[in-house]
Design an enzyme around this catalytic site. Sequence first.
Site, PDB file in Angstrom:
ATOM      1  N   TYR A  33       0.856  -1.156  -0.005  1.00 51.25           N
ATOM      2  CA  TYR A  33       0.003   0.026   0.108  1.00 51.25           C
ATOM      3  C   TYR A  33       0.684   1.187  -0.114  1.00 51.25           C
ATOM      4  O   TYR A  33       2.057   1.169   0.205  1.00 51.25           O
ATOM      5  CB  TYR A  33      -0.999  -0.029   1.142  1.00 51.25           C
ATOM      6  CG  TYR A  33      -0.277   0.316   2.599  1.00 51.25           C
ATOM      7  CD1 TYR A  33       0.605  -0.545   3.215  1.00 51.25           C
ATOM      8  CD2 TYR A  33      -0.552   1.769   3.195  1.00 51.25           C
ATOM      9  CE1 TYR A  33       1.237  -0.162   4.409  1.00 51.25           C
ATOM     10  CE2 TYR A  33       0.086   2.060   4.237  1.00 51.25           C
ATOM     11  CZ  TYR A  33       1.176   0.891   5.086  1.00 51.25           C
ATOM     12  OH  TYR A  33       1.557   1.328   6.213  1.00 51.25           O
ATOM     13  N   ARG A  52       8.151   3.530  -5.057  1.00 50.32           N
ATOM     14  CA  ARG A  52       8.280   2.582  -3.701  1.00 50.32           C
ATOM     15  C   ARG A  52       7.315   1.444  -3.890  1.00 50.32           C
ATOM     16  O   ARG A  52       7.563   0.356  -3.786  1.00 50.32           O
ATOM     17  CB  ARG A  52       8.089   3.414  -2.516  1.00 50.32           C
ATOM     18  CG  ARG A  52       8.316   2.537  -1.240  1.00 50.32           C
ATOM     19  CD  ARG A  52       8.240   3.594   0.171  1.00 50.32           C
ATOM     20  NE  ARG A  52       6.962   4.103   0.401  1.00 50.32           N
ATOM     21  CZ  ARG A  52       6.666   5.157   1.319  1.00 50.32           C
ATOM     22  NH1 ARG A  52       7.900   5.332   2.114  1.00 50.32           N
ATOM     23  NH2 ARG A  52       5.734   5.325   1.470  1.00 50.32           N
ATOM     24  N   ARG A 103      -7.776 -20.498  -1.143  1.00 50.12           N
ATOM     25  CA  ARG A 103      -6.573 -20.348  -0.253  1.00 50.12           C
ATOM     26  C   ARG A 103      -5.597 -21.615  -0.104  1.00 50.12           C
ATOM     27  O   ARG A 103      -5.948 -22.559   0.508  1.00 50.12           O
ATOM     28  CB  ARG A 103      -7.078 -20.280   1.458  1.00 50.12           C
ATOM     29  CG  ARG A 103      -6.149 -19.709   2.402  1.00 50.12           C
ATOM     30  CD  ARG A 103      -6.882 -19.869   3.811  1.00 50.12           C
ATOM     31  NE  ARG A 103      -5.731 -19.305   4.682  1.00 50.12           N
ATOM     32  CZ  ARG A 103      -4.648 -20.152   5.196  1.00 50.12           C
ATOM     33  NH1 ARG A 103      -4.640 -21.489   4.935  1.00 50.12           N
ATOM     34  NH2 ARG A 103      -3.923 -19.889   6.271  1.00 50.12           N
ATOM     35  N   HIS A 105      -1.160 -21.177   0.416  1.00 47.50           N
ATOM     36  CA  HIS A 105       0.011 -20.411   0.829  1.00 47.50           C
ATOM     37  C   HIS A 105       0.600 -19.805  -0.639  1.00 47.50           C
ATOM     38  O   HIS A 105       1.123 -18.639  -0.347  1.00 47.50           O
ATOM     39  CB  HIS A 105       1.028 -20.779   1.769  1.00 47.50           C
ATOM     40  CG  HIS A 105       0.418 -20.880   3.141  1.00 47.50           C
ATOM     41  ND1 HIS A 105      -0.798 -21.564   3.320  1.00 47.50           N
ATOM     42  CD2 HIS A 105       0.731 -20.207   4.045  1.00 47.50           C
ATOM     43  CE1 HIS A 105      -0.981 -21.411   4.753  1.00 47.50           C
ATOM     44  NE2 HIS A 105      -0.069 -20.561   5.313  1.00 47.50           N
ATOM     45  N   LYS A 150       6.642  -1.779   1.949  1.00 47.61           N
ATOM     46  CA  LYS A 150       5.509  -1.259   2.674  1.00 47.61           C
ATOM     47  C   LYS A 150       4.284  -2.074   2.281  1.00 47.61           C
ATOM     48  O   LYS A 150       3.272  -1.942   1.739  1.00 47.61           O
ATOM     49  CB  LYS A 150       4.859  -0.085   2.086  1.00 47.61           C
ATOM     50  CG  LYS A 150       4.016   0.995   2.684  1.00 47.61           C
ATOM     51  CD  LYS A 150       4.189   2.458   2.530  1.00 47.61           C
ATOM     52  CE  LYS A 150       3.292   3.267   3.390  1.00 47.61           C
ATOM     53  NZ  LYS A 150       3.399   3.296   4.557  1.00 47.61           N
ATOM     54  N   LEU A 206      11.200   1.403   6.904  1.00 48.92           N
ATOM     55  CA  LEU A 206      10.517   2.115   5.537  1.00 48.92           C
ATOM     56  C   LEU A 206      11.439   3.193   5.112  1.00 48.92           C
ATOM     57  O   LEU A 206      11.611   4.104   5.933  1.00 48.92           O
ATOM     58  CB  LEU A 206       9.088   2.329   5.702  1.00 48.92           C
ATOM     59  CG  LEU A 206       8.523   2.309   4.590  1.00 48.92           C
ATOM     60  CD1 LEU A 206       8.079   1.162   3.945  1.00 48.92           C
ATOM     61  CD2 LEU A 206       7.276   3.100   4.834  1.00 48.92           C
TER      62      LEU A 206
END
Length: 295
Positions: A33, A52, A103, A105, A150, A206
Amino acid sequence: MADLVFLDGKFLPRQRAHISVQDRGFLFGDGVYEMIRASGGRMFEPDRHLERLESGLRALRIGVGTPSRYDLLEIARRLLEGNGLLAGDATVYLQITRGAAVRRHNFPPDATPATVFVSAATFLPLEELRHRGGSAITQPDTRWSRCHLKTVNLLPNVLAKQAAVEADVTEAVFVRDGFITEGSSTNVFGARDGELFTHPTSNHILPGITRAVVLELAAEIGLRVRETPILAAEARDLDEMFITGTTTDVLPIVRLDGRPVAGGVPGPIALLLQERLAERLEGPTRPLPLREVVA
Ligand code: PDD
């Protein structure tokens, strides 16, 4: 006022925007994000934020159907306009996950499109706190070793920030091996004898856009800067301490773990950087010819 968001190719009211229960962002925190500041409808350092974001997507190998940088900027611009955010302060939030699938992994089938969500909201800068100074507690840095990405995997940050709220302070500052890394959603700076200190960019922090801009402003002002971590045990001996971030700007920290830092009042370096950052946020530097580039 309309609250339009963008989800998977469409602009729609926020209450009609729904994510699949199979979305990997929901199931695994498998996404990245960005939070971009806008002032008077003009986004602050959009290229750096999107750079980024792109580097996070590359690192996580999320790529199917992700919009170009220019499309994302155009989406953000339309949301600012459509939500009446061309005046005052606002934030643009972008999130891209590896999409929805059964689902497992490991990665989903190759053709699974990424989920792309963008929203914009009005933002109230922390004016009073910025002048008075905030407070922080230290928290053990229990995060993984790829904090430069991030990702939406923010559980340690969530728990640290909650500890800060429960301690009635502004921010939680992470400590790893005795050194301050960064805050739960901010980067940390210290000043001593006219010199500025901050953790170097590494896998433990970050690389904040505000951090990078503050380093540029420090160079313009002629401050010496050492990108070296601050020992938590020595933090209270600093002349100044402050945190930086998209929704924080430059915020002096005047109390740490219940004891005063820097005499308990904001210092001149933080206040000067605060002023210079406000000028950059509002100023007409680096205009982006959005309509032209997306045409
Ligand atoms: N957070 N460090 C962490 C862990 C962050 O989450 C953030 C930003 C920063 C500051 O980066 P920048 O200057 O680019 O905003 C540092 C955003 C604001 C958030 O999570 O909402």
